[in-house]
Design a protein around this motif. Structure first.
Motif, mmCIF file in Angstrom:
data_model
loop_
_atom_site.group_PDB
_atom_site.id
_atom_site.type_symbol
_atom_site.label_atom_id
_atom_site.label_comp_id
_atom_site.label_asym_id
_atom_site.label_seq_id
_atom_site.Cartn_x
_atom_site.Cartn_y
_atom_site.Cartn_z
ATOM 1 N N ILE A 1 0.836 -1.410 -0.539
ATOM 2 C CA ILE A 1 0.188 0.268 0.071
ATOM 3 C C ILE A 1 1.060 0.986 -0.054
ATOM 4 O O ILE A 1 0.427 1.969 -0.137
ATOM 5 C CB ILE A 1 -0.902 0.118 1.126
ATOM 6 C CG1 ILE A 1 -2.248 -1.506 1.200
ATOM 7 C CG2 ILE A 1 -1.547 1.186 1.608
ATOM 8 C CD1 ILE A 1 -2.940 -1.461 2.140
ATOM 9 N N LEU A 2 1.745 1.230 0.803
ATOM 10 C CA LEU A 2 3.170 2.672 0.884
ATOM 11 C C LEU A 2 3.620 2.434 -0.475
ATOM 12 O O LEU A 2 3.820 3.823 -1.008
ATOM 13 C CB LEU A 2 4.114 1.825 2.141
ATOM 14 C CG LEU A 2 3.370 2.188 3.338
ATOM 15 C CD1 LEU A 2 4.392 1.764 3.946
ATOM 16 C CD2 LEU A 2 2.949 3.080 3.390
ATOM 17 N N LYS A 3 3.799 1.318 -1.854
ATOM 18 C CA LYS A 3 3.875 2.706 -2.827
ATOM 19 C C LYS A 3 2.983 2.982 -3.748
ATOM 20 O O LYS A 3 2.118 2.891 -3.941
ATOM 21 C CB LYS A 3 4.617 1.079 -4.099
ATOM 22 C CG LYS A 3 5.605 -0.287 -3.300
ATOM 23 C CD LYS A 3 5.712 -1.048 -4.151
ATOM 24 C CE LYS A 3 7.019 -2.250 -3.003
ATOM 25 N NZ LYS A 3 6.584 -3.500 -3.979
ATOM 26 N N PRO A 4 4.044 3.872 -4.616
ATOM 27 C CA PRO A 4 2.409 4.311 -5.571
ATOM 28 C C PRO A 4 2.432 3.791 -5.974
ATOM 29 O O PRO A 4 1.735 2.695 -6.816
ATOM 30 C CB PRO A 4 3.669 5.587 -6.042
ATOM 31 C CG PRO A 4 5.105 4.567 -5.985
ATOM 32 C CD PRO A 4 5.226 4.160 -5.232
ATOM 33 N N PRO A 5 0.527 4.447 -6.844
ATOM 34 C CA PRO A 5 -0.174 3.355 -7.469
ATOM 35 C C PRO A 5 0.690 3.248 -8.658
ATOM 36 O O PRO A 5 1.764 3.760 -9.928
ATOM 37 C CB PRO A 5 -1.399 4.886 -7.903
ATOM 38 C CG PRO A 5 -1.410 5.716 -6.458
ATOM 39 C CD PRO A 5 0.377 5.577 -6.430
ATOM 40 N N LEU A 6 0.118 1.771 -9.160
ATOM 41 C CA LEU A 6 0.698 1.524 -10.464
ATOM 42 C C LEU A 6 -0.099 1.611 -11.739
ATOM 43 O O LEU A 6 -1.554 1.124 -11.535
ATOM 44 C CB LEU A 6 0.112 -0.009 -9.989
ATOM 45 C CG LEU A 6 1.667 -0.907 -10.856
ATOM 46 C CD1 LEU A 6 2.905 0.037 -11.904
ATOM 47 C CD2 LEU A 6 1.553 -2.545 -11.515
ATOM 48 N N PRO A 7 0.302 1.889 -12.813
ATOM 49 C CA PRO A 7 -1.534 1.975 -13.988
ATOM 50 C C PRO A 7 -1.559 0.475 -14.084
ATOM 51 O O PRO A 7 -0.780 -0.398 -14.110
ATOM 52 C CB PRO A 7 -0.379 2.623 -14.862
ATOM 53 C CG PRO A 7 0.933 3.731 -14.135
ATOM 54 C CD PRO A 7 0.891 2.650 -13.220
ATOM 55 N N LEU A 8 -2.678 0.648 -14.444
ATOM 56 C CA LEU A 8 -3.138 -1.376 -14.448
ATOM 57 C C LEU A 8 -2.764 -1.311 -15.872
ATOM 58 O O LEU A 8 -3.492 -0.596 -16.544
ATOM 59 C CB LEU A 8 -4.924 -1.227 -14.019
ATOM 60 C CG LEU A 8 -5.141 -2.565 -13.970
ATOM 61 C CD1 LEU A 8 -4.800 -3.456 -12.781
ATOM 62 C CD2 LEU A 8 -7.644 -1.848 -14.268
ATOM 63 N N PRO A 9 -2.270 -2.259 -15.905
ATOM 64 C CA PRO A 9 -1.867 -3.153 -17.961
ATOM 65 C C PRO A 9 -2.901 -3.221 -18.357
ATOM 66 O O PRO A 9 -4.123 -3.546 -17.526
ATOM 67 C CB PRO A 9 -0.779 -4.576 -17.611
ATOM 68 C CG PRO A 9 -1.631 -4.862 -15.563
ATOM 69 C CD PRO A 9 -1.246 -3.151 -15.386
ATOM 70 N N PRO A 10 -2.823 -3.263 -19.152
ATOM 71 C CA PRO A 10 -4.561 -3.379 -20.424
ATOM 72 C C PRO A 10 -4.919 -5.206 -20.504
ATOM 73 O O PRO A 10 -6.118 -4.983 -20.248
ATOM 74 C CB PRO A 10 -3.522 -3.216 -21.978
ATOM 75 C CG PRO A 10 -2.265 -2.785 -22.087
ATOM 76 C CD PRO A 10 -1.712 -2.521 -20.437
ATOM 77 N N ARG A 11 -3.797 -6.063 -20.312
ATOM 78 C CA ARG A 11 -4.195 -7.175 -20.196
ATOM 79 C C ARG A 11 -4.023 -7.760 -18.638
ATOM 80 O O ARG A 11 -3.029 -7.659 -18.146
ATOM 81 C CB ARG A 11 -4.040 -8.582 -21.242
ATOM 82 C CG ARG A 11 -4.145 -7.376 -22.583
ATOM 83 C CD ARG A 11 -6.023 -7.592 -22.374
ATOM 84 N NE ARG A 11 -5.922 -7.587 -23.847
ATOM 85 C CZ ARG A 11 -7.344 -7.580 -24.452
ATOM 86 N NH1 ARG A 11 -8.257 -8.028 -23.951
ATOM 87 N NH2 ARG A 11 -7.728 -7.117 -25.914
ATOM 88 N N ILE A 12 -4.903 -8.327 -18.090
ATOM 89 C CA ILE A 12 -4.568 -9.038 -16.366
ATOM 90 C C ILE A 12 -4.607 -10.073 -16.380
ATOM 91 O O ILE A 12 -5.696 -10.994 -17.175
ATOM 92 C CB ILE A 12 -5.412 -8.207 -15.736
ATOM 93 C CG1 ILE A 12 -5.544 -6.383 -15.677
ATOM 94 C CG2 ILE A 12 -5.161 -8.152 -14.205
ATOM 95 C CD1 ILE A 12 -6.476 -5.782 -15.264
ATOM 96 N N ASP A 13 -3.472 -11.129 -15.606
ATOM 97 C CA ASP A 13 -4.202 -12.591 -16.184
ATOM 98 C C ASP A 13 -4.444 -12.488 -14.246
ATOM 99 O O ASP A 13 -4.186 -11.834 -13.448
ATOM 100 C CB ASP A 13 -2.816 -13.182 -15.942
ATOM 101 C CG ASP A 13 -2.745 -14.476 -15.632
ATOM 102 O OD1 ASP A 13 -3.704 -15.155 -16.060
ATOM 103 O OD2 ASP A 13 -1.710 -15.234 -15.946
#
Length: 314
Positions: A107-119
């Motif tokens: 949670i402490l890490k900065p937000p991660l852009p959600l990739p186009p494809r998610i497994d």
């Protein structure tokens, strides 16, 4: 005078001796029993009419060595099992503590852009990871999960599919809680944003249903539990679940509740960790039952068993 006294004593002794055979044969005509005086001068046990041999009165075998019944086995199993469960909770506490620490680090890490494809199989490795994505909320496919309680008030969780920008697939977004009185969309138009929106939240692993929760009825629009697989299939979305977050702000939450804007969850780990209480409970039960077992084992024997053991010395 000495001769006369000697003769008197001799005569008395002779009389007593001569009376003994008669006393042994004289029986009381009423009770048909011999007198105590007869038993006193009996020469052999057979001459006593009250004598009973082992044939007349055989011995009865009595179990005197068994102090406790099968309940003692159960009593010794309880402290052993309770101690084992307490030890198991110690390991569970260590596991839960490490799990919470790992999630808090994500949670402490900065937000991660959600990739186009998610497994979907890889979501487990990113559970509680902050993500951000852009898309269009499909309010026409909105689902309400409830009832859910927030600050003592009944309501629902609003789950809306998000049509991501430039991607044909959709994902499920848990936007937050709304009060029960604003269940209908026409009563909360302020909480139905149009156009592209930016959603920031936690990527979560699908929830697990317990045995007390009723089954969802998607065809009737009744959802009691966030079954990600079922809800994704019902709306044609990918089985990806994001919980929208917001900064804890009491005034802002009141404003949102008044107009029907969903109140998102804070970006924090909300896993229950009651293993310390379980450890204390199981170990206390083990100690209490162990003391009970010791008291039962050390309890004095009943009087009947003590008498039987003393009679064995005859």
């Amino acid at each position: 005078m000495k001769t006369t006294l000697f003769a008197f004593r001799f005569t008395r002794s002779t009389r007593l001796t001569s009376l003994r055979p008669a006393l042994h044969t004289r029986i009381c005509p009423k009770c048909k029993l011999s007198s105590p005086f007869q038993r006193r001068y009996a020469h052999t046990p057979a001459d006593d009419p009250y004598f009973q041999s082992i044939v007349d009165n055989p011995a009865v075998l009595v179990k005197s060595g068994q102090k406790h019944g099968p309940g003692l086995i159960v009593l010794i199993l309880i402290p052993a099992i309770a101690f084992g469960l307490g030890t198991w909770q110690v390991f569970r506490l260590q596991w839960k503590t490490d799990l919470i620490a790992r999630f808090e680090d994500r949670i402490l890490k900065p937000p991660l852009p959600l990739p186009p494809r998610i497994d979907p199989a890889a979501i487990k490795d990113f559970d509680y990871r902050r993500v951000v994505t852009i898309g269009l909320l499909r309010h026409d496919q909105e689902m309400l999960i409830g009832p859910r309680v927030h600050d003592g008030n009944d309501g629902y969780l609003v789950v809306t599919p998000l049509q991501r920008e430039g991607i044909a697939s959709k994902i499920l977004v848990n936007r937050g809680w709304i009060p029960k009185r604003l269940k209908r969309q026409v009563d909360r138009l302020a909480g139905l944003p149009t156009g592209e929106v930016t959603v920031e939240g936690l990527l979560r692993e699908p929830w697990k249903k317990n045995m007390f929760t009723p089954d969802n009825k998607p065809e009737l629009g009744e959802f009691y539990f966030p079954d990600v697989e079922q809800m994704a299939k019902f709306t044609g979305s990918d089985p990806v679940w994001i919980e929208e977050t917001m900064a804890p702000d009491l005034l802002k939450a009141y404003d949102r509740e008044a107009v029907g804007i969903p109140i998102g969850r804070p970006a924090e780990v909300n896993l229950r960790n009651n293993h310390t209480q379980y450890i204390f409970t199981w170990y206390a039960l083990s100690a209490a039952t162990a003391i009970m077992f010791w008291m039962v084992v050390k309890k004095p024997l009943p009087d009947s068993i003590r008498r039987v053991r003393q009679n064995k010395e005859w």
